[in-house]
Enzyme design. Structure first.
Site, mmCIF file in Angstrom:
data_model
loop_
_atom_site.group_PDB
_atom_site.id
_atom_site.type_symbol
_atom_site.label_atom_id
_atom_site.label_comp_id
_atom_site.label_asym_id
_atom_site.label_seq_id
_atom_site.Cartn_x
_atom_site.Cartn_y
_atom_site.Cartn_z
ATOM 1 N N CYS A 170 0.858 -1.196 0.000
ATOM 2 C CA CYS A 170 0.000 0.000 0.000
ATOM 3 C C CYS A 170 0.893 1.246 0.000
ATOM 4 O O CYS A 170 0.650 2.210 -0.733
ATOM 5 C CB CYS A 170 -0.899 0.020 1.236
ATOM 6 S SG CYS A 170 -1.853 -1.479 1.510
ATOM 7 N N CYS A 212 2.467 2.926 -3.226
ATOM 8 C CA CYS A 212 1.680 3.913 -3.979
ATOM 9 C C CYS A 212 1.262 5.101 -3.119
ATOM 10 O O CYS A 212 1.326 6.243 -3.552
ATOM 11 C CB CYS A 212 0.420 3.274 -4.552
ATOM 12 S SG CYS A 212 0.729 2.094 -5.874
ATOM 13 N N HIS A 213 0.813 4.810 -1.897
ATOM 14 C CA HIS A 213 0.159 5.858 -1.087
ATOM 15 C C HIS A 213 1.108 6.590 -0.150
ATOM 16 O O HIS A 213 0.725 7.607 0.417
ATOM 17 C CB HIS A 213 -0.983 5.247 -0.253
ATOM 18 C CG HIS A 213 -2.111 4.697 -1.064
ATOM 19 N ND1 HIS A 213 -3.048 5.489 -1.679
ATOM 20 C CD2 HIS A 213 -2.460 3.418 -1.372
ATOM 21 C CE1 HIS A 213 -3.936 4.726 -2.325
ATOM 22 N NE2 HIS A 213 -3.588 3.469 -2.158
ATOM 23 N N CYS A 267 -8.378 -2.408 -4.220
ATOM 24 C CA CYS A 267 -6.954 -2.101 -4.425
ATOM 25 C C CYS A 267 -6.108 -3.377 -4.365
ATOM 26 O O CYS A 267 -5.211 -3.576 -5.177
ATOM 27 C CB CYS A 267 -6.475 -1.128 -3.347
ATOM 28 S SG CYS A 267 -5.888 0.435 -4.001
ATOM 29 N N CYS A 304 -34.885 -0.483 12.030
ATOM 30 C CA CYS A 304 -33.770 0.129 12.765
ATOM 31 C C CYS A 304 -34.268 1.369 13.502
ATOM 32 O O CYS A 304 -33.949 1.606 14.662
ATOM 33 C CB CYS A 304 -32.658 0.556 11.810
ATOM 34 S SG CYS A 304 -32.170 -0.641 10.568
ATOM 35 N N CYS A 309 -36.102 1.348 17.037
ATOM 36 C CA CYS A 309 -35.278 1.263 18.238
ATOM 37 C C CYS A 309 -34.337 2.458 18.351
ATOM 38 O O CYS A 309 -34.242 3.089 19.391
ATOM 39 C CB CYS A 309 -34.448 -0.028 18.230
ATOM 40 S SG CYS A 309 -35.389 -1.480 18.746
ATOM 41 N N HIS A 310 -33.594 2.763 17.281
ATOM 42 C CA HIS A 310 -32.443 3.662 17.411
ATOM 43 C C HIS A 310 -32.772 5.140 17.199
ATOM 44 O O HIS A 310 -31.967 5.989 17.577
ATOM 45 C CB HIS A 310 -31.322 3.204 16.483
ATOM 46 C CG HIS A 310 -30.844 1.807 16.784
ATOM 47 N ND1 HIS A 310 -30.080 1.515 17.896
ATOM 48 C CD2 HIS A 310 -31.054 0.632 16.152
ATOM 49 C CE1 HIS A 310 -29.826 0.209 17.908
ATOM 50 N NE2 HIS A 310 -30.403 -0.357 16.869
ATOM 51 N N ARG A 333 -22.126 -6.025 12.623
ATOM 52 C CA ARG A 333 -23.079 -5.505 13.621
ATOM 53 C C ARG A 333 -24.499 -5.450 13.055
ATOM 54 O O ARG A 333 -25.464 -5.789 13.723
ATOM 55 C CB ARG A 333 -22.636 -4.112 14.091
ATOM 56 C CG ARG A 333 -23.432 -3.606 15.277
ATOM 57 C CD ARG A 333 -23.144 -4.461 16.497
ATOM 58 N NE ARG A 333 -24.089 -4.270 17.602
ATOM 59 C CZ ARG A 333 -25.279 -4.857 17.677
ATOM 60 N NH1 ARG A 333 -25.712 -5.630 16.691
ATOM 61 N NH2 ARG A 333 -26.042 -4.663 18.723
ATOM 62 N N CYS A 354 -28.010 -7.437 14.287
ATOM 63 C CA CYS A 354 -29.318 -6.832 14.553
ATOM 64 C C CYS A 354 -30.390 -7.525 13.717
ATOM 65 O O CYS A 354 -31.491 -7.784 14.209
ATOM 66 C CB CYS A 354 -29.300 -5.335 14.247
ATOM 67 S SG CYS A 354 -29.158 -4.296 15.712
#
Lengths: 255, 161
Positions: free
Chosen positions: A70, A73-74, A108, A171, A174-175, A212, A216
């Protein structure tokens, strides 16, 4: 007719609450115990830092047919990757769709390094993602205003409000509508994406936002979308917009 | 005639009839009739057992009730506070009203966060293990209704959401 009116009036009286106002937004960390917060805030005790260190060494490790790292290039991630995670997902011209940070890293790996793409949730992909995202720690979530993202973000918001599974929860129910209240023993957080990938004590390991979200979905007894599903990227796009301006916390610790 | 109505999906049933008086029939489930904000007749003509109802309510894999509700269950830790306490439920609502709220509260309030315990249609991406199955079967619904209907102590008016 009377019954129809009755149904209508009840519906109107309890229409879903609006989005959380900016001054009431709280990170998931604000709902944790003081001990778990302290664990996150000290890099010497934050268990996710092991993954970040792994990511740091992978950043400069040559890989694939191109035998490139990586860094080749970066350059140093501290400068080239600063702020990048805070503005992902971004529009990917090649696929004509938004792509999330892990997706970008993997693209990449495949096209530039010409190496085998990393598996979703593999230690290597989580480590590189966490290392890149660490370079945005403390910076405000800054979703791009790219017009090409608008329809995908709108789709993400639809998914946010879509009820799923046998238990039939969205979602948002609840949130947005019930954050801060207790679901059994656990306070419901606001579901902001600004600390991923996280180390979750319940997992005894690292995981992405998609992991995650899959948790849920299983919780409401829904058939979760597979890793890498466009629905998850659209949802993340909306969640980043919803969390705009909140500081990035990666690598987060959650209970 | 009942058979013809039976072919309608529950959602269509609500839209076309206003939910009052028609028979709701879902494949493999006992039919029920909504009258006002209640279901008068026990599902499948079954008699509920309050002791079994209590066991279902406190079971966090089965009834899941205490994830959102608290109630007169001193032996149960970690009761939720998303929904009103179940204490006095039987004083606030009739058995028939309780039955509809457990069977499918969205017939009263489409936005309710309360799961529909006796519904298999109009749901999205239900996991394979639960496909075509209601959260509770007819006997279990009647057991829960019987237990809640007997909860007379507590506030006779309560916030509902």
């Amino acid at each position: 007719m009377r019954a129809a009116l009755f149904v209508l009036s009840l519906g109107a009286a309890s229409a879903a609450l609006a989005e959380i106002p900016a001054d009431q937004r709280k990170s998931g960390a604000d709902f944790m115990s003081a001990q778990t917060r302290a664990m996150q805030n000290d890099d010497a005790t934050n268990p996710a830092m092991l993954s970040v260190l792994d990511g740091e060494s992978r950043w400069s490790a040559k890989a694939g047919a191109g035998a490139k790292s990586c860094a080749d290039c970066h350059g140093p991630a501290e400068t080239s990757m600063k702020g990048v995670a805070a503005r992902y997902p971004a529009f990917d011209a090649e696929s004509g769709r938004p792509i999330d940070l892990a997706g970008r890293i993997n693209s990449c790996v495949e096209t530039r390094q010409q190496a085998q793409p990393l598996k979703p949730e593999s230690p290597g992909l989580l480590a590189l993602t966490a290392y890149v995202a660490l370079q945005s720690r403390g910076m405000p979530v800054a979703p791009p205003s790219d017009e090409r993202l608008a329809s995908f973000r709108a789709r993400g918001e639809e998914l946010w409000r879509q009820r799923f599974g046998q238990l039939n929860f969205s979602c948002a129910q609840c949130h947005d509508d019930n954050w801060g209240r207790k679901l059994g023993s656990a306070p419901i957080p606001q579901a902001h994406p600004n600390a991923y990938p996280i180390y979750r004590l319940d997992w005894q390991g690292m995981g992405s936002l998609q992991r995650r979200l899959r948790n849920c979905m299983s919780g409401v007894r829904a058939n979760a979308y597979p890793y890498g599903a466009p629905e998850f990227v659209d949802l993340e796009l909306y969640l980043m917009q919803r969390a705009a301006g909140m500081p990035m916390e990666t690598p987060g610790v959650r209970p | 005639m009942a058979r013809a109505v039976a072919a309608l999906a529950l959602a269509a049933f609500c839209a076309t009839t206003g939910g009052d008086g028609a028979v709701a029939q879902q494949a493999g489930l006992a039919p029920f009739v909504v009258t006002g904000d209640a279901i008068e007749a026990p599902l499948g003509g079954l008699k509920g057992d309050p002791a079994r109802g209590r066991a279902i309510i406190v079971d966090r894999q089965k009834g899941l009730c205490l994830l959102c509700h608290s109630g007169p269950f001193p032996d149960q830790r970690f009761q939720g506070d998303i929904a009103p306490s179940l204490a006095g439920a039987g004083a606030r609502l009739s058995v028939a009203q309780l039955r509809l709220r457990i069977v499918d509260g969205t017939l009263l309030n489409p936005e309710t966060v309360m799961p529909s315990y006796y519904r298999i249609e109009g749901l999205t991406r239900v996991a394979r293990a639960f496909e075509g199955k209601p959260i509770l079967d007819a006997q279990e619904v009647e057991d829960v209704v019987a237990f809640l209907g007997a909860l007379r102590d507590g506030p006779s008016t309560g916030e509902t959401r």
